[in-house]
Design an enzyme around this catalytic site. Structure first.
Site, short mmCIF file in Angstrom:
data_model
loop_
_atom_site.label_atom_id
_atom_site.label_comp_id
_atom_site.label_asym_id
_atom_site.label_seq_id
_atom_site.Cartn_x
_atom_site.Cartn_y
_atom_site.Cartn_z
N CYS A 53 9.50 -5.69 -1.68
CA CYS A 53 9.71 -6.79 -2.62
C CYS A 53 8.66 -6.78 -3.72
CB CYS A 53 9.72 -8.14 -1.89
SG CYS A 53 8.26 -8.44 -0.88
N GLU A 93 10.45 -16.58 0.67
CA GLU A 93 9.94 -15.45 -0.10
C GLU A 93 11.11 -14.52 -0.40
OE1 GLU A 93 7.17 -11.50 0.20
OE2 GLU A 93 6.78 -13.11 1.63
#
Length: 492
Positions: free
Chosen positions: A258, A224
């Site tokens: 993020c 990720e």
């Protein structure tokens, strides 16, 4: 022991320490797997209880290490507990052995599938959400029957140690989950240590390095990575709700998320109202390092440098600051910055800023908004505000996650997977997909009755082949004829 400048008060592990802990986790893994889902659930529930009782202490450690306000740290822990509870309760249902249907030619078989743990999982966590993010890998890997060696960021080692200490204290299991601390050398050692999978969350650049290292041994990786997430506001949107979501999405956690809102594309018909509301909301926010405000200090000095360079370039390229500007940056404390009229090729629009900033661009219609959002190399999250067309707009944009008329709510739903596409990585945490991420599927067939037709044998002769051809024609060939008739062709 080696020392890393990020946390000089913590003695970090060496690569040899990593090998030791991986071997210990390897020794414990079979026993942990053989406990079964029910007993593991009891252990994980005990861990959850211990984490809840010690949440305040862990939150204070988190705030001390990376700077977020205590209330935000507590909320992060609460979210982690929700996902831990779901993983423990649902692992058997998702991963346990189950029957699956057979086909016309295999009716004499019983077919089953199950999902088995990889073995030892290495987890490399980030500093921006040092509990919630790695727990998506740690808790789900443990629930699946793996043991874990966790390397937190060198900026938040004590938070990582607190997570694993809680597990060991609650479970009495000291080999099932380990914490190793250190910098890039320790992360590299973990990738080369012989673990069976790596779960990584961090920047795209670091993700590429991890993939290259893990490729040496074909170690699978959940990756990720970064994002440059957009928020889209249509003409029929609830503009007040969209503005509130944009400010929270861009500024919370000092923008160090993020899934943060870094770009906004707003329909020209509502742009004036949207900018007015964002300017008022963001303009009243301030950042401070002492926990007295809703935004804390940024964690990494070099990330502040990136924020400064993006803002400088945006203003030099013709952009305007609706809120803040370069004077919003005071050491590692950065107050909100809202920019408009920034060229689409500016680093502030193209590259991940990872600070409390956002750019706003007016668009003539949603076609233009979709085109500009899709131009990004990232594909992590997306937020769309529209009363009538939210799903239709979202369906035209590539992203691993989307929230319609709300921000990042998908991360709060334990049954939903979380992960990215394109340069934002691959693999999923959370939900059934997150459990299967830490297990491999194993198929099994049991022959119940021996067929008079030997399909997988050298005794299969021409008569059997002819009979099989006839069956195939009846089962599959006729389907094509029916489809052709339904399509109006008259014949296949």
């Amino acid at each position: 022991m080696t020392q890393v400048h990020a946390r000089p008060d913590v003695a970090f592990d060496s690569p040899s320490d990593v090998i030791r802990d991986v071997q210990s986790a390897r020794w414990a893994q079979k026993r942990w797997q053989d406990m079964g889902f029910a007993k593991r659930r009891k252990v994980l529930d005990a861990w959850r209880s211990d984490l809840a009782r010690n949440a305040d202490s862990i939150a204070r450690t988190m705030s001390d290490e990376m700077g977020k306000p205590h209330s935000d740290a507590m909320f992060e822990i609460v979210m982690s507990l929700e996902h831990l509870a779901w993983a423990a309760a649902n692992a058997e249902k998702v991963l346990g052995r189950r029957k699956v249907a057979t086909s016309a030619l295999t009716k004499n078989l019983r077919a089953t599938v199950e999902y088995l743990p990889y073995g030892v999982v290495g987890v490399i966590g980030p500093w921006n959400y040092p509990v919630f993010t790695p727990m998506g890998s740690i808790a789900f890997a443990l629930a699946a029957g793996n043991t874990v060696v966790f390397k937190p960021s060198e900026w938040t080692p004590r938070t990582g140690q607190a997570i694993i200490a809680s597990f060991q204290r609650a479970s009495g299991e000291f080999d099932v989950a380990h914490c190793v601390t250190g910098g890039g050398d320790v992360g590299e050692a973990l990738c080369r240590s012989g673990v069976d999978k790596i779960g990584f969350t961090g920047s795209t650049a670091t993700g590429r390095k991890i993939l290259a290292t893990c490729a040496e041994n074909l170690t699978p990786v959940l990756c990720e990575c970064g994002g440059k997430d957009a928020l889209v506001v249509d003409a029929d949107a609830d503009v007040a709700a969209a503005a509130d979501a944009a400010v929270w999405g861009a500024m919370s956690n000092a923008g160090q998320t993020c899934l943060a809102v870094e770009r906004v594309y707003v329909h020209a018909d509502v742009a004036d109202e949207f900018e007015r509301l964002v300017t008022a909301e963001a303009g009243r926010l301030r950042a401070a390092a002492d926990g007295s405000t809703q935004i804390g200090a940024m964690t990494m000095p070099r990330q502040v440098d990136i924020v400064r360079s993006h803002v400088e370039d945006a203003l030099a390229s013709g952009g305007r600051a609706l809120v803040g500007g370069l004077d919003s940056i005071d050491g590692q404390v950065v107050s909100p910055i809202v920019l408009t009229d920034v060229p689409e090729d500016s680093p502030a629009v193209v590259e991940e800023t990872f600070g409390p900033t956002m750019t706003i661009r007016r668009v003539a219609d949603m076609d233009e908004a979709v085109r500009l959002v899709e131009a990004s190399e990232y594909g992590l999250g997306l937020t769309v505000f529209s009363r009538r067309n939210g799903r239709a707009i979202a369906d035209r944009i590539t992203s691993g996650n989307v929230a319609i008329n709300g921000f990042v709510l998908h991360a709060a739903v334990p049954t939903l997977p979380l992960g990215g596409t394109k340069q934002s990585g691959f693999g999923r945490v959370h939900g059934p997909d997150g459990l299967r991420e830490f297990a491999y599927s194993r198929s099994c067939t049991e022959t119940l009755v021996q067929l008079p037709l030997p399909l997988t044998s050298f005794r299969r002769g021409p008569k059997v082949d002819q009979l099989i051809s006839t069956v195939i024609e009846q089962v599959h060939g006729r389907a094509g004829k029916v489809r052709a008739l339904l399509d109006g062709n008259g014949k296949p």
